[in-house]
Scaffold this active site. Sequence first.
Site, short mmCIF file in Angstrom:
data_model
loop_
_atom_site.label_atom_id
_atom_site.label_comp_id
_atom_site.label_asym_id
_atom_site.label_seq_id
_atom_site.Cartn_x
_atom_site.Cartn_y
_atom_site.Cartn_z
N SER A 122 -9.07 -7.62 8.88
CA SER A 122 -8.51 -6.57 9.72
C SER A 122 -9.49 -6.17 10.80
O SER A 122 -10.70 -6.12 10.58
CB SER A 122 -8.15 -5.33 8.89
OG SER A 122 -7.62 -4.32 9.72
N LYS B 215 -5.04 -6.28 1.53
CA LYS B 215 -4.79 -6.32 2.99
C LYS B 215 -3.34 -5.94 3.29
O LYS B 215 -3.05 -5.25 4.27
CB LYS B 215 -5.09 -7.72 3.53
CG LYS B 215 -4.75 -7.91 5.02
CD LYS B 215 -5.47 -6.92 5.91
CE LYS B 215 -5.47 -7.30 7.38
NZ LYS B 215 -4.20 -7.64 7.98
N HIS C 81 -3.18 -2.25 3.01
CA HIS C 81 -3.89 -1.73 4.19
C HIS C 81 -2.94 -1.68 5.37
O HIS C 81 -2.86 -0.67 6.09
CB HIS C 81 -5.10 -2.62 4.50
CG HIS C 81 -5.66 -2.45 5.89
ND1 HIS C 81 -5.05 -2.95 7.02
CD2 HIS C 81 -6.79 -1.82 6.32
CE1 HIS C 81 -5.76 -2.64 8.09
NE2 HIS C 81 -6.82 -1.96 7.69
N ASN C 82 -2.19 -2.75 5.59
CA ASN C 82 -1.27 -2.79 6.72
C ASN C 82 -0.12 -1.80 6.54
O ASN C 82 0.38 -1.24 7.51
CB ASN C 82 -0.72 -4.20 6.91
CG ASN C 82 -1.75 -5.13 7.54
OD1 ASN C 82 -2.95 -4.86 7.50
ND2 ASN C 82 -1.30 -6.23 8.10
N GLU D 133 -1.45 1.39 7.55
CA GLU D 133 -1.52 1.34 9.02
C GLU D 133 -0.17 1.70 9.64
O GLU D 133 -0.10 2.46 10.60
CB GLU D 133 -1.95 -0.06 9.44
CG GLU D 133 -2.05 -0.31 10.92
CD GLU D 133 -2.39 -1.77 11.21
OE1 GLU D 133 -1.70 -2.37 12.06
OE2 GLU D 133 -3.31 -2.31 10.57
#
Length: 469
Positions: free
Chosen positions: A129, A183, A186-187, A190
């Site tokens: 990222s 990940k 995480h997105n 986001e």
Amino acid sequence: MSLQKFGVIGLAVMGENLALNVERNGFPIAVYNRSREKTDQFMAERAVGKQAKAAYSLEEFVSSLERPRRILIMVKAGGPVDAVIQQLKPLLNDDDMIIDGGNSLYTDTERRVQELENTGLRFIGMGVSGGEEGALNGPSLMPGGTKAAYESIEPIVTKIAAQVDDGPCVTYIGPGGSGHYVKMVHNGIEYGDMQLIAEAYDLLKSVGGLNHTQLHEVFSEWNTTEELDSFLIDITKDIFTKMDPETGKPLVELIVDAAGQKGTGLWTAVNALEMGVAIPTIAAAVNARVLSSIKAERVAASKELTGPTPSLYGDTQALINMVRDALYCSKICSYAQGMALIKRASDEFGYGVNLGETARIWKGGCIIRARFLNKIKHAYDENGALANLLLAPEFKQTILDRQAAWRQVIGLAAQNGIPVPAFSASLDYFDSYRRAQLPQNLTQAQRDYFGAHTYQRIDKEGSFHTEWF
């Protein structure tokens, strides 16, 4: 012939920048791209004077690397990753490693780890990222696979990752597909962050009447606070200053309000439903992008469906303060949901994810980097068994102190016909989590009525069924 220490396959923006990052940190690189023209362009421009060798076949590429070979694949997720792996396999030797640095679905990574480790090769699924700038100057890296595989690339990834006050923004996440799972979430966080900021912008513009200069000033001030200082707030303040040279208008006002979503946000929402973890803020952010994408349909509907006309709020500074508090409370809820999902998956799949360390590696390089991640790390360091971030003493007190403003903002939005799906979902999450009694006792009665699904009672043990009619 001297051999290169690291190889990169795929020279799109992220692949190029990661390759240059690796080379800059002392590891000579070999590069290969399916399109020869792209390789030639890279070597003639960005790789000039670098310790880089171009290869024009996979055989040439593999033979240019020292053993055990370490090869980073930066190609489109899904079939293209499998295709490259199948082409590489007959060319590699025991202990050679393939690293998938794309946004692969974690279940694909689980399968690839198992398949390749069983053949004597090593495989790492690594979330990356930070976008273009982060890839070049220091991303946040989330590698998953066997511990031995991680240890063999640790000297490289700790150098190329973003560096913060307590170390490089990389850690061993865990076995199997854990790196890509983290990940993915995480997105999802986001997505939630970006939607919350968009809703704050809409409220300040539509109800507060703030122009682009005032919005820049507000977001600039917010970016100096411990609560909201972050990469996304930082770039938002800059966006408001960009003027369109043709019209002289703020460029942001000329951009079509239809957002795309590439998959990781959707994957997060779907997986949360499968895992039985509530992530309403993140799901609301995905839904908001889906609704935004039907632009023509919304334009047509706007001519037939009416709602209240937004009226300006009298005390502008009071509105700014309330929206700031609502944004921070909602942001806490979004991160709480993401961390709860990672925790459930870690327990379910045996990943052993350290949530405090995960928060630490997000402090630099990545898109959701923010100063308040220090508080999240501290919360999990203080109590590794913490059930939910909302229960961490500092976050609990923050929301208790600011919830009045949060509720007022959402009421104000409803009165003015301004959609705030992520703000509302966050407050609903908080209110649902804090209540000892929810109305699903009626839901259970309904299920038993039409389907004999049975129910439990609050006053005695066991399962019960009633003939309701």
